[in-house]
Design a protein around this motif. Structure first.
Motif, PDB file in Angstrom:
ATOM      1  N   ALA A   1       0.702  -1.373   0.018  1.00  0.00           N
ATOM      2  CA  ALA A   1      -0.046   0.004   0.097  1.00  0.00           C
ATOM      3  C   ALA A   1       0.615   1.259  -0.037  1.00  0.00           C
ATOM      4  CB  ALA A   1      -1.052  -0.064   1.148  1.00  0.00           C
ATOM      5  N   HIS A   2       2.006   1.346   0.733  1.00  0.00           N
ATOM      6  CA  HIS A   2       2.733   2.476   0.841  1.00  0.00           C
ATOM      7  C   HIS A   2       3.950   2.390  -0.137  1.00  0.00           C
ATOM      8  CE1 HIS A   2       0.153   3.406   3.856  1.00  0.00           C
ATOM      9  NE2 HIS A   2       0.512   2.508   4.706  1.00  0.00           N
ATOM     10  N   ALA A   3       4.146   1.663  -1.131  1.00  0.00           N
ATOM     11  CA  ALA A   3       5.091   1.657  -2.184  1.00  0.00           C
ATOM     12  C   ALA A   3       5.546   3.061  -2.561  1.00  0.00           C
ATOM     13  CB  ALA A   3       4.728   0.775  -3.397  1.00  0.00           C
ATOM     14  N   GLU A   4       6.656   3.392  -2.590  1.00  0.00           N
ATOM     15  CA  GLU A   4       7.283   4.731  -2.998  1.00  0.00           C
ATOM     16  C   GLU A   4       7.234   4.821  -4.533  1.00  0.00           C
ATOM     17  OE1 GLU A   4      10.749   5.357  -0.891  1.00  0.00           O
ATOM     18  OE2 GLU A   4       9.925   5.141   1.159  1.00  0.00           O
ATOM     19  N   THR A   5       7.444   3.809  -5.343  1.00  0.00           N
ATOM     20  CA  THR A   5       7.619   3.987  -6.811  1.00  0.00           C
ATOM     21  C   THR A   5       6.255   3.436  -7.454  1.00  0.00           C
ATOM     22  OG1 THR A   5       8.905   1.930  -6.898  1.00  0.00           O
ATOM     23  CG2 THR A   5      10.042   3.850  -6.719  1.00  0.00           C
ATOM     24  N   ALA A   6       6.279   3.799  -8.536  1.00  0.00           N
ATOM     25  CA  ALA A   6       5.123   3.585  -9.297  1.00  0.00           C
ATOM     26  C   ALA A   6       5.200   1.984 -10.116  1.00  0.00           C
ATOM     27  CB  ALA A   6       4.834   4.215 -10.502  1.00  0.00           C
ATOM     28  N   ASP A   7       4.300   1.012  -9.931  1.00  0.00           N
ATOM     29  CA  ASP A   7       4.330  -0.305 -10.572  1.00  0.00           C
ATOM     30  C   ASP A   7       4.532  -0.294 -11.975  1.00  0.00           C
ATOM     31  OD1 ASP A   7       4.302  -2.904 -10.514  1.00  0.00           O
ATOM     32  OD2 ASP A   7       2.220  -2.630 -11.393  1.00  0.00           O
ATOM     33  N   GLU A   8       5.667  -0.825 -12.487  1.00  0.00           N
ATOM     34  CA  GLU A   8       5.942  -1.052 -13.848  1.00  0.00           C
ATOM     35  C   GLU A   8       5.879  -2.434 -14.404  1.00  0.00           C
ATOM     36  OE1 GLU A   8      10.100   0.445 -14.284  1.00  0.00           O
ATOM     37  OE2 GLU A   8       9.950   2.303 -13.480  1.00  0.00           O
ATOM     38  N   GLU A   9       5.733  -3.327 -13.463  1.00  0.00           N
ATOM     39  CA  GLU A   9       5.288  -4.450 -13.740  1.00  0.00           C
ATOM     40  C   GLU A   9       4.316  -4.947 -14.782  1.00  0.00           C
ATOM     41  OE1 GLU A   9       7.200  -7.459 -13.437  1.00  0.00           O
ATOM     42  OE2 GLU A   9       8.777  -7.036 -12.201  1.00  0.00           O
ATOM     43  N   GLY A  10       3.170  -4.307 -14.297  1.00  0.00           N
ATOM     44  CA  GLY A  10       1.812  -4.375 -14.864  1.00  0.00           C
ATOM     45  C   GLY A  10       1.937  -3.951 -16.319  1.00  0.00           C
ATOM     46  N   PRO A  11       2.293  -2.879 -16.724  1.00  0.00           N
ATOM     47  CA  PRO A  11       2.327  -2.129 -17.848  1.00  0.00           C
ATOM     48  C   PRO A  11       3.404  -2.982 -18.994  1.00  0.00           C
ATOM     49  CG  PRO A  11       2.379  -0.348 -16.301  1.00  0.00           C
ATOM     50  CD  PRO A  11       2.604  -1.659 -15.654  1.00  0.00           C
ATOM     51  N   GLU A  12       4.276  -3.628 -18.214  1.00  0.00           N
ATOM     52  CA  GLU A  12       5.430  -4.472 -18.945  1.00  0.00           C
ATOM     53  C   GLU A  12       4.678  -5.717 -19.586  1.00  0.00           C
ATOM     54  OE1 GLU A  12       8.574  -4.367 -20.369  1.00  0.00           O
ATOM     55  OE2 GLU A  12       7.746  -2.158 -20.277  1.00  0.00           O
ATOM     56  N   VAL A  13       3.618  -6.414 -18.820  1.00  0.00           N
ATOM     57  CA  VAL A  13       3.100  -7.328 -19.126  1.00  0.00           C
ATOM     58  C   VAL A  13       1.981  -7.166 -20.202  1.00  0.00           C
ATOM     59  CG1 VAL A  13       1.342  -9.441 -18.193  1.00  0.00           C
ATOM     60  CG2 VAL A  13       3.141  -8.516 -16.692  1.00  0.00           C
ATOM     61  N   VAL A  14       1.488  -5.960 -20.107  1.00  0.00           N
ATOM     62  CA  VAL A  14       0.330  -5.631 -20.976  1.00  0.00           C
ATOM     63  C   VAL A  14       1.236  -5.390 -22.652  1.00  0.00           C
ATOM     64  CG1 VAL A  14      -1.036  -3.619 -21.884  1.00  0.00           C
ATOM     65  CG2 VAL A  14      -1.139  -4.391 -19.512  1.00  0.00           C
ATOM     66  N   ARG A  15       2.516  -4.840 -22.440  1.00  0.00           N
ATOM     67  CA  ARG A  15       3.201  -4.574 -23.583  1.00  0.00           C
ATOM     68  C   ARG A  15       3.581  -5.960 -24.313  1.00  0.00           C
ATOM     69  NH1 ARG A  15       7.714  -6.073 -24.987  1.00  0.00           N
ATOM     70  NH2 ARG A  15       8.168  -6.699 -22.978  1.00  0.00           N
ATOM     71  N   HIS A  16       3.775  -6.905 -23.575  1.00  0.00           N
ATOM     72  CA  HIS A  16       4.340  -8.216 -23.959  1.00  0.00           C
ATOM     73  C   HIS A  16       2.898  -8.922 -24.493  1.00  0.00           C
ATOM     74  CE1 HIS A  16       5.985 -12.221 -24.238  1.00  0.00           C
ATOM     75  NE2 HIS A  16       4.961 -12.784 -23.424  1.00  0.00           N
ATOM     76  N   LEU A  17       1.794  -8.678 -23.865  1.00  0.00           N
ATOM     77  CA  LEU A  17       0.790  -9.392 -24.456  1.00  0.00           C
ATOM     78  C   LEU A  17       0.186  -8.703 -25.884  1.00  0.00           C
ATOM     79  CD1 LEU A  17      -1.286 -10.202 -21.227  1.00  0.00           C
ATOM     80  CD2 LEU A  17      -0.102 -11.841 -22.670  1.00  0.00           C
ATOM     81  N   ALA A  18       0.549  -7.431 -25.713  1.00  0.00           N
ATOM     82  CA  ALA A  18       0.221  -6.729 -26.969  1.00  0.00           C
ATOM     83  C   ALA A  18       0.970  -7.340 -28.298  1.00  0.00           C
ATOM     84  CB  ALA A  18       0.276  -5.159 -26.894  1.00  0.00           C
ATOM     85  N   ARG A  19       2.152  -7.699 -28.155  1.00  0.00           N
ATOM     86  CA  ARG A  19       3.034  -8.393 -29.229  1.00  0.00           C
ATOM     87  C   ARG A  19       2.309  -9.576 -29.661  1.00  0.00           C
ATOM     88  NH1 ARG A  19       4.890  -4.126 -28.893  1.00  0.00           N
ATOM     89  NH2 ARG A  19       7.294  -3.477 -28.523  1.00  0.00           N
ATOM     90  N   HIS A  20       1.523 -10.233 -28.895  1.00  0.00           N
ATOM     91  CA  HIS A  20       0.861 -11.550 -28.964  1.00  0.00           C
ATOM     92  C   HIS A  20      -0.602 -11.118 -29.648  1.00  0.00           C
ATOM     93  CE1 HIS A  20       3.663 -14.583 -27.878  1.00  0.00           C
ATOM     94  NE2 HIS A  20       3.888 -13.755 -27.047  1.00  0.00           N
ATOM     95  N   ASN A  21      -0.822  -9.649 -29.962  1.00  0.00           N
ATOM     96  CA  ASN A  21      -2.169  -9.375 -30.253  1.00  0.00           C
ATOM     97  C   ASN A  21      -3.346  -9.804 -29.389  1.00  0.00           C
ATOM     98  OD1 ASN A  21      -1.315  -8.646 -33.168  1.00  0.00           O
ATOM     99  ND2 ASN A  21      -1.054 -10.727 -33.656  1.00  0.00           N
ATOM    100  N   LEU A  22      -2.901  -9.533 -28.190  1.00  0.00           N
ATOM    101  CA  LEU A  22      -3.909  -9.345 -26.906  1.00  0.00           C
ATOM    102  C   LEU A  22      -3.927  -8.230 -26.315  1.00  0.00           C
ATOM    103  CD1 LEU A  22      -2.507 -13.061 -25.575  1.00  0.00           C
ATOM    104  CD2 LEU A  22      -4.994 -12.684 -26.513  1.00  0.00           C
TER     105      LEU A  22
END
Length: 277
Positions: free
Chosen positions: A191-212
């Motif tokens: 809840a108190h993470a100091e940095t923005a989450d970058e993992e989620g967007p990277e998963v979305v980017r990877h799935l987009a390469r698979h047309n998802l």
């Protein structure tokens, strides 16, 4: 594509939910289905052998073989009704040997389907499920023992923690994700993470390469809050049909002793969960 499915056949139950779900999955993908029934041998330590009458052991083995035969007959009925090609295999072995053999078999199937262990009916399912997950090297689809609905993937939740097991589960789930209408990448973060989450967007980017197409949903949890509860609540709130996640990111011994997300999910899952280790 999913073309070859293996399913462990349940015994001592009126309804084999995992088998029925596997049949609907096979019909959906036009896949072949193999069912394995196990006649469990009594694994008696040598120093106890003299204490058990031979006729007791023989009677128990006869009963176990009958249970396996009944499971096979039910499998054939379910597969035939689903209109899929199938073959039935059988094995007579102790639980430990059977679990290892099943995991070895699973290495040459696209997907293995097993039932969630029922806490009210202790049986071999937990050993079978954990062994195939840990040792097969392939994805395992866990089906709730109360599952009634056939296979569907309208909404899939990918629980991503950035670990090795999550990566394997995501890769193995791609044939299923391509059939989904909605894919949500779920990130449970402090809840108190100091940095923005970058993992989620990277998963979305990877799935987009698979047309998802996928969306990210981030759930913050406070110190002491349960990650597994957050995942289970999200599954219920979103009406997910399937969950994709890594299994046993920590050691299995640690989860057995201290508890962990995998064991919590296996104990409380309400929808099918695809796991990989």
């Amino acid at each position: 594509m999913i073309r070859d499915i293996l399913v462990n056949l349940a015994q001592g139950v009126e309804k084999d939910s995992a088998c029925e779900f596997a049949a609907s999955l096979a019909a959906y993908f036009g896949a072949h289905m193999t069912g394995l029934s196990i006649a469990y041998e009594i694994d008696v330590p040598p120093f106890y052998m003299g204490a058990l009458p031979t006729d007791f052991i023989d009677a128990q083995m006869t009963e176990n073989q009958a249970a396996a035969d009944k499971a096979t007959a039910r499998f054939k009925e379910i597969a035939a009704a689903a209109g899929v090609t199938f073959d039935a295999r059988s094995l007579s072995a102790s639980l430990g040997v059977a679990a290892g053999s099943f995991a070895h078999m699973a290495r040459l199937y696209d997907l293995t389907v097993v039932a969630q262990p029922n806490p009210d009916l202790p049986g071999p399912e937990e050993v079978i499920a954990e062994t195939v997950l840990m040792e097969s090297g392939r994805a395992v689809l866990m089906v709730p023992y109360v599952q009634k609905a056939p296979f569907a993937v309208d909404r899939v939740v990918v629980a991503w923690d950035g670990g090795r097991a999550s990566a394997r589960a995501l890769a193995e789930s791609l044939p299923l994700l391509h059939r989904a209408k909605t894919v949500e990448v779920l990130r449970v973060v402090q809840a108190h993470a100091e940095t923005a989450d970058e993992e989620g967007p990277e998963v979305v980017r990877h799935l987009a390469r698979h047309n998802l197409e996928a969306v990210v949903r981030t759930l913050p949890v406070g110190s002491g809050e349960s990650v597994s509860s957050a995942i289970l609540n999200e599954i219920a709130d979103r009406g997910a049909d399937l969950v994709v996640m890594g299994g046993y990111g920590h050691s299995r011994l640690r989860e057995l002793v201290l508890g962990g997300v995998t064991r919590d999910i296996l104990g409380s899952m309400t929808v099918p969960v695809l796991m990989a280790h």
